[in-house]
Design a protein around this motif. Structure first.
Motif, PDB file in Angstrom:
ATOM      1  N   ILE A  96      33.674  29.518  28.113  1.00  0.00           N
ATOM      2  CA  ILE A  96      34.874  29.427  27.202  1.00  0.00           C
ATOM      3  C   ILE A  96      35.607  30.288  27.515  1.00  0.00           C
ATOM      4  O   ILE A  96      37.039  30.252  27.734  1.00  0.00           O
ATOM      5  CB  ILE A  96      34.341  29.368  25.905  1.00  0.00           C
ATOM      6  N   ALA A  97      35.250  31.623  27.860  1.00  0.00           N
ATOM      7  CA  ALA A  97      36.109  32.640  28.302  1.00  0.00           C
ATOM      8  C   ALA A  97      36.916  32.085  29.682  1.00  0.00           C
ATOM      9  O   ALA A  97      37.973  32.649  29.703  1.00  0.00           O
ATOM     10  CB  ALA A  97      35.318  34.029  28.791  1.00  0.00           C
ATOM     11  N   GLY A  98      36.205  31.764  30.686  1.00  0.00           N
ATOM     12  CA  GLY A  98      36.730  31.360  31.804  1.00  0.00           C
ATOM     13  C   GLY A  98      38.013  30.228  31.520  1.00  0.00           C
ATOM     14  O   GLY A  98      39.122  30.243  32.087  1.00  0.00           O
ATOM     15  N   LYS A  99      37.710  29.181  30.575  1.00  0.00           N
ATOM     16  CA  LYS A  99      38.624  28.218  30.455  1.00  0.00           C
ATOM     17  C   LYS A  99      39.764  28.634  29.458  1.00  0.00           C
ATOM     18  O   LYS A  99      40.848  27.870  29.350  1.00  0.00           O
ATOM     19  CB  LYS A  99      37.981  27.021  29.789  1.00  0.00           C
ATOM     20  N   THR A 100      39.793  29.922  28.881  1.00  0.00           N
ATOM     21  CA  THR A 100      40.909  30.264  27.979  1.00  0.00           C
ATOM     22  C   THR A 100      41.422  31.528  28.708  1.00  0.00           C
ATOM     23  O   THR A 100      42.161  32.111  28.248  1.00  0.00           O
ATOM     24  CB  THR A 100      40.361  30.849  26.790  1.00  0.00           C
ATOM     25  N   ASN A 101      41.147  31.843  30.210  1.00  0.00           N
ATOM     26  CA  ASN A 101      41.659  32.916  30.766  1.00  0.00           C
ATOM     27  C   ASN A 101      41.328  34.125  30.253  1.00  0.00           C
ATOM     28  O   ASN A 101      42.337  35.083  30.127  1.00  0.00           O
ATOM     29  CB  ASN A 101      43.221  32.887  31.260  1.00  0.00           C
ATOM     30  N   HIS A 102      40.327  34.235  29.672  1.00  0.00           N
ATOM     31  CA  HIS A 102      39.982  35.694  28.885  1.00  0.00           C
ATOM     32  C   HIS A 102      38.375  36.088  29.596  1.00  0.00           C
ATOM     33  O   HIS A 102      37.786  35.639  30.153  1.00  0.00           O
ATOM     34  CB  HIS A 102      39.381  35.662  27.513  1.00  0.00           C
ATOM     35  N   GLU A 103      38.487  37.570  29.531  1.00  0.00           N
ATOM     36  CA  GLU A 103      37.095  38.343  30.024  1.00  0.00           C
ATOM     37  C   GLU A 103      36.228  38.226  28.964  1.00  0.00           C
ATOM     38  O   GLU A 103      36.491  38.417  27.757  1.00  0.00           O
ATOM     39  CB  GLU A 103      37.403  39.541  30.402  1.00  0.00           C
ATOM     40  N   LEU A 104      34.974  38.088  29.347  1.00  0.00           N
ATOM     41  CA  LEU A 104      33.886  38.383  28.369  1.00  0.00           C
ATOM     42  C   LEU A 104      33.011  39.735  28.548  1.00  0.00           C
ATOM     43  O   LEU A 104      32.829  39.881  29.752  1.00  0.00           O
ATOM     44  CB  LEU A 104      32.790  37.125  28.257  1.00  0.00           C
ATOM     45  N   MET A 105      33.335  40.353  27.588  1.00  0.00           N
ATOM     46  CA  MET A 105      32.609  41.879  27.678  1.00  0.00           C
ATOM     47  C   MET A 105      31.439  41.913  26.680  1.00  0.00           C
ATOM     48  O   MET A 105      31.654  41.568  25.500  1.00  0.00           O
ATOM     49  CB  MET A 105      33.771  42.958  27.445  1.00  0.00           C
ATOM     50  N   ILE A 106      30.434  42.530  27.338  1.00  0.00           N
ATOM     51  CA  ILE A 106      29.322  42.575  26.359  1.00  0.00           C
ATOM     52  C   ILE A 106      28.959  44.245  26.209  1.00  0.00           C
ATOM     53  O   ILE A 106      28.957  44.899  27.212  1.00  0.00           O
ATOM     54  CB  ILE A 106      27.914  42.120  27.002  1.00  0.00           C
ATOM     55  N   LYS A 107      28.899  44.560  25.089  1.00  0.00           N
ATOM     56  CA  LYS A 107      28.677  46.132  24.958  1.00  0.00           C
ATOM     57  C   LYS A 107      27.258  46.355  24.271  1.00  0.00           C
ATOM     58  O   LYS A 107      26.894  45.300  23.405  1.00  0.00           O
ATOM     59  CB  LYS A 107      29.772  46.689  23.893  1.00  0.00           C
ATOM     60  N   TYR A 108      26.079  47.210  24.923  1.00  0.00           N
ATOM     61  CA  TYR A 108      25.164  47.452  24.251  1.00  0.00           C
ATOM     62  C   TYR A 108      25.389  48.852  23.542  1.00  0.00           C
ATOM     63  O   TYR A 108      25.774  49.849  24.219  1.00  0.00           O
ATOM     64  CB  TYR A 108      23.994  47.487  25.425  1.00  0.00           C
ATOM     65  N   LEU A 109      24.855  48.828  22.421  1.00  0.00           N
ATOM     66  CA  LEU A 109      25.044  49.939  21.436  1.00  0.00           C
ATOM     67  C   LEU A 109      23.905  50.744  21.444  1.00  0.00           C
ATOM     68  O   LEU A 109      22.538  50.333  21.051  1.00  0.00           O
ATOM     69  CB  LEU A 109      25.467  49.741  20.195  1.00  0.00           C
TER      70      LEU A 109
END
Length: 57
Positions: free
Chosen positions: A44-57
């Protein structure tokens, strides 16, 4: 996902068509009755031209 869809100015139907997923799945993810897999989120991120960022806390 709802925020992304709304920021794009799309209905659930239009968003589902854009990302190639069933409208029911989009609705379930937005309503919290289903979870998106990492693969789906990346797609979905790729198809909407967005980056997917994952943050571990």
């Amino acid at each position: 996902m709802r925020k992304l869809r709304e920021n794009l100015g799309l209905t659930r139907r239009d968003f589902a068509q854009l990302v190639g997923k069933p409208v029911l799945l989009i609705a379930q993810i937005e309503e919290g009755t289903a979870s998106a897999s990492m693969e789906q989120l990346i797609d979905i991120a790729g198809k909407t031209n967005h980056e997917l960022m994952i943050k571990y806390l």
